[in-house]
Design an enzyme around this catalytic site. Structure first.
Site, PDB file in Angstrom:
ATOM      1  N   ASP A  51       0.822  -1.209   0.000  1.00 13.46           N
ATOM      2  CA  ASP A  51       0.000   0.000   0.000  1.00 13.46           C
ATOM      3  C   ASP A  51       0.858   1.262   0.000  1.00 13.46           C
ATOM      4  O   ASP A  51       2.082   1.210   0.165  1.00 13.46           O
ATOM      5  CB  ASP A  51      -0.912   0.017   1.234  1.00 13.46           C
ATOM      6  N   TYR A 109       6.572  -9.968   6.927  1.00 11.86           N
ATOM      7  CA  TYR A 109       6.605  -8.523   7.139  1.00 11.86           C
ATOM      8  C   TYR A 109       7.237  -8.221   8.491  1.00 11.86           C
ATOM      9  O   TYR A 109       7.104  -8.993   9.447  1.00 11.86           O
ATOM     10  CB  TYR A 109       5.192  -7.939   7.128  1.00 11.86           C
TER      11      TYR A 109
END
Length: 264
Positions: A51, A109
């Site tokens: 994003d 992540y």
């Protein structure tokens, strides 16, 4: 010829990975640089569409080209056409059945929180500042309920287009390194905003607003409105993507910054 690349980028000034009209994207910059080196239009496919504001040290892409170039052209040559906040880390020619997204078996992540009363300056764009004192040990205990296959509806963005909220979390750890707290999470895949929504709720636990058991309660509720607000994009990094061993993709340090691969 199909080629895979490892990509690193600071996402602070981009409107996400995906190419969009009239706004800057990582994909558009990379495709433009590759097209110059290949002397033909190049389109890339990525492992994870990050994003706006999200970073990566371990993004993986692939593309198909008729151009024959040395590895140095796809690395140093492409880098010479990229802005300073995007870089190719490695290159490998791959079999035709390889796909950066669909061949991936897991993604990892790391989310970095600067836990200090005063905001940082040097790493202002690479971490998320939390001025409240945080208890990393409580956050670590709370996060363990996320392991295994679970319905992550409570941590799924409303606009998520995934067919199912079920994901398999293979690893989750919260560690403190001085003023920095790192949330490290690996799963087969992630629903939209999953990591940032998890971190938002862990912060509520870390600062004492919620009990350690709250994370498990949220997971069971399957209700996004009951969890905390989404954490900012600033501290989130896609650090690695796993593939079957037979593809033999290069292994490089995950990072980011000071973090070793075995930390977190």
């Amino acid at each position: 010829m199909k080629i895979a690349l490892g990509i690193e980028y600071n996402g602070s000034r981009y409107f996400g990975w995906q190419r969009q009209q009239e706004v800057a994207s990582v994909q558009a910059c990379l495709e433009a640089a590759l097209s110059k080196v290949a002397n033909e239009p190049i389109g890339v496919f990525c492992a994870g569409r990050t994003d706006a504001g999200v970073h990566a040290t371990g993004q993986v892409v692939h593309f198909v080209t008729s151009a024959v170039r040395k590895d140095a052209a796809w690395t140093m040559g492409v880098n010479s056409h990229l802005p300073a906040d995007i870089a190719v880390r490695w290159v490998k020619t791959v079999d035709n059945d390889f796909h950066a997204r669909f061949s991936a078996t897991a993604r990892r992540y790391r989310y970095i929180i600067f836990s200090h009363r005063y905001r940082p300056a040097i790493l202002a764009q690479g971490v998320t500042h939390c001025y409240m004192p945080l208890d990393a040990e409580k956050m670590e205990r709370a996060a363990q309920c996320l392991l295994g296959e679970n319905d992550f509806t409570s941590f799924r963005a409303v606009q998520c287009q995934s067919r199912t909220p079920w994901r398999n979390v293979k690893h989750v750890k919260v560690t403190r390194h001085g003023a920095y707290i790192v949330v490290d999470i690996k799963a087969n895949a992630f629903v939209h905003h999953m990591v940032r929504n998890i971190v938002g709720s862990l912060i509520e636990i870390g600062c004492g607003n919620q009990d350690v058991t709250w994370m498990a309660e949220l997971l069971a509720l399957k209700d996004r409105t009951r969890a905390a607000a989404t954490a900012k994009a600033d501290g989130l990094y896609l650090v690695s993507v796993d593939y079957p061993d037979h593809f033999a993709l290069p292994k490089v340090p995950m990072g980011p910054l000071f973090l070793a691969d075995d930390e977190g």
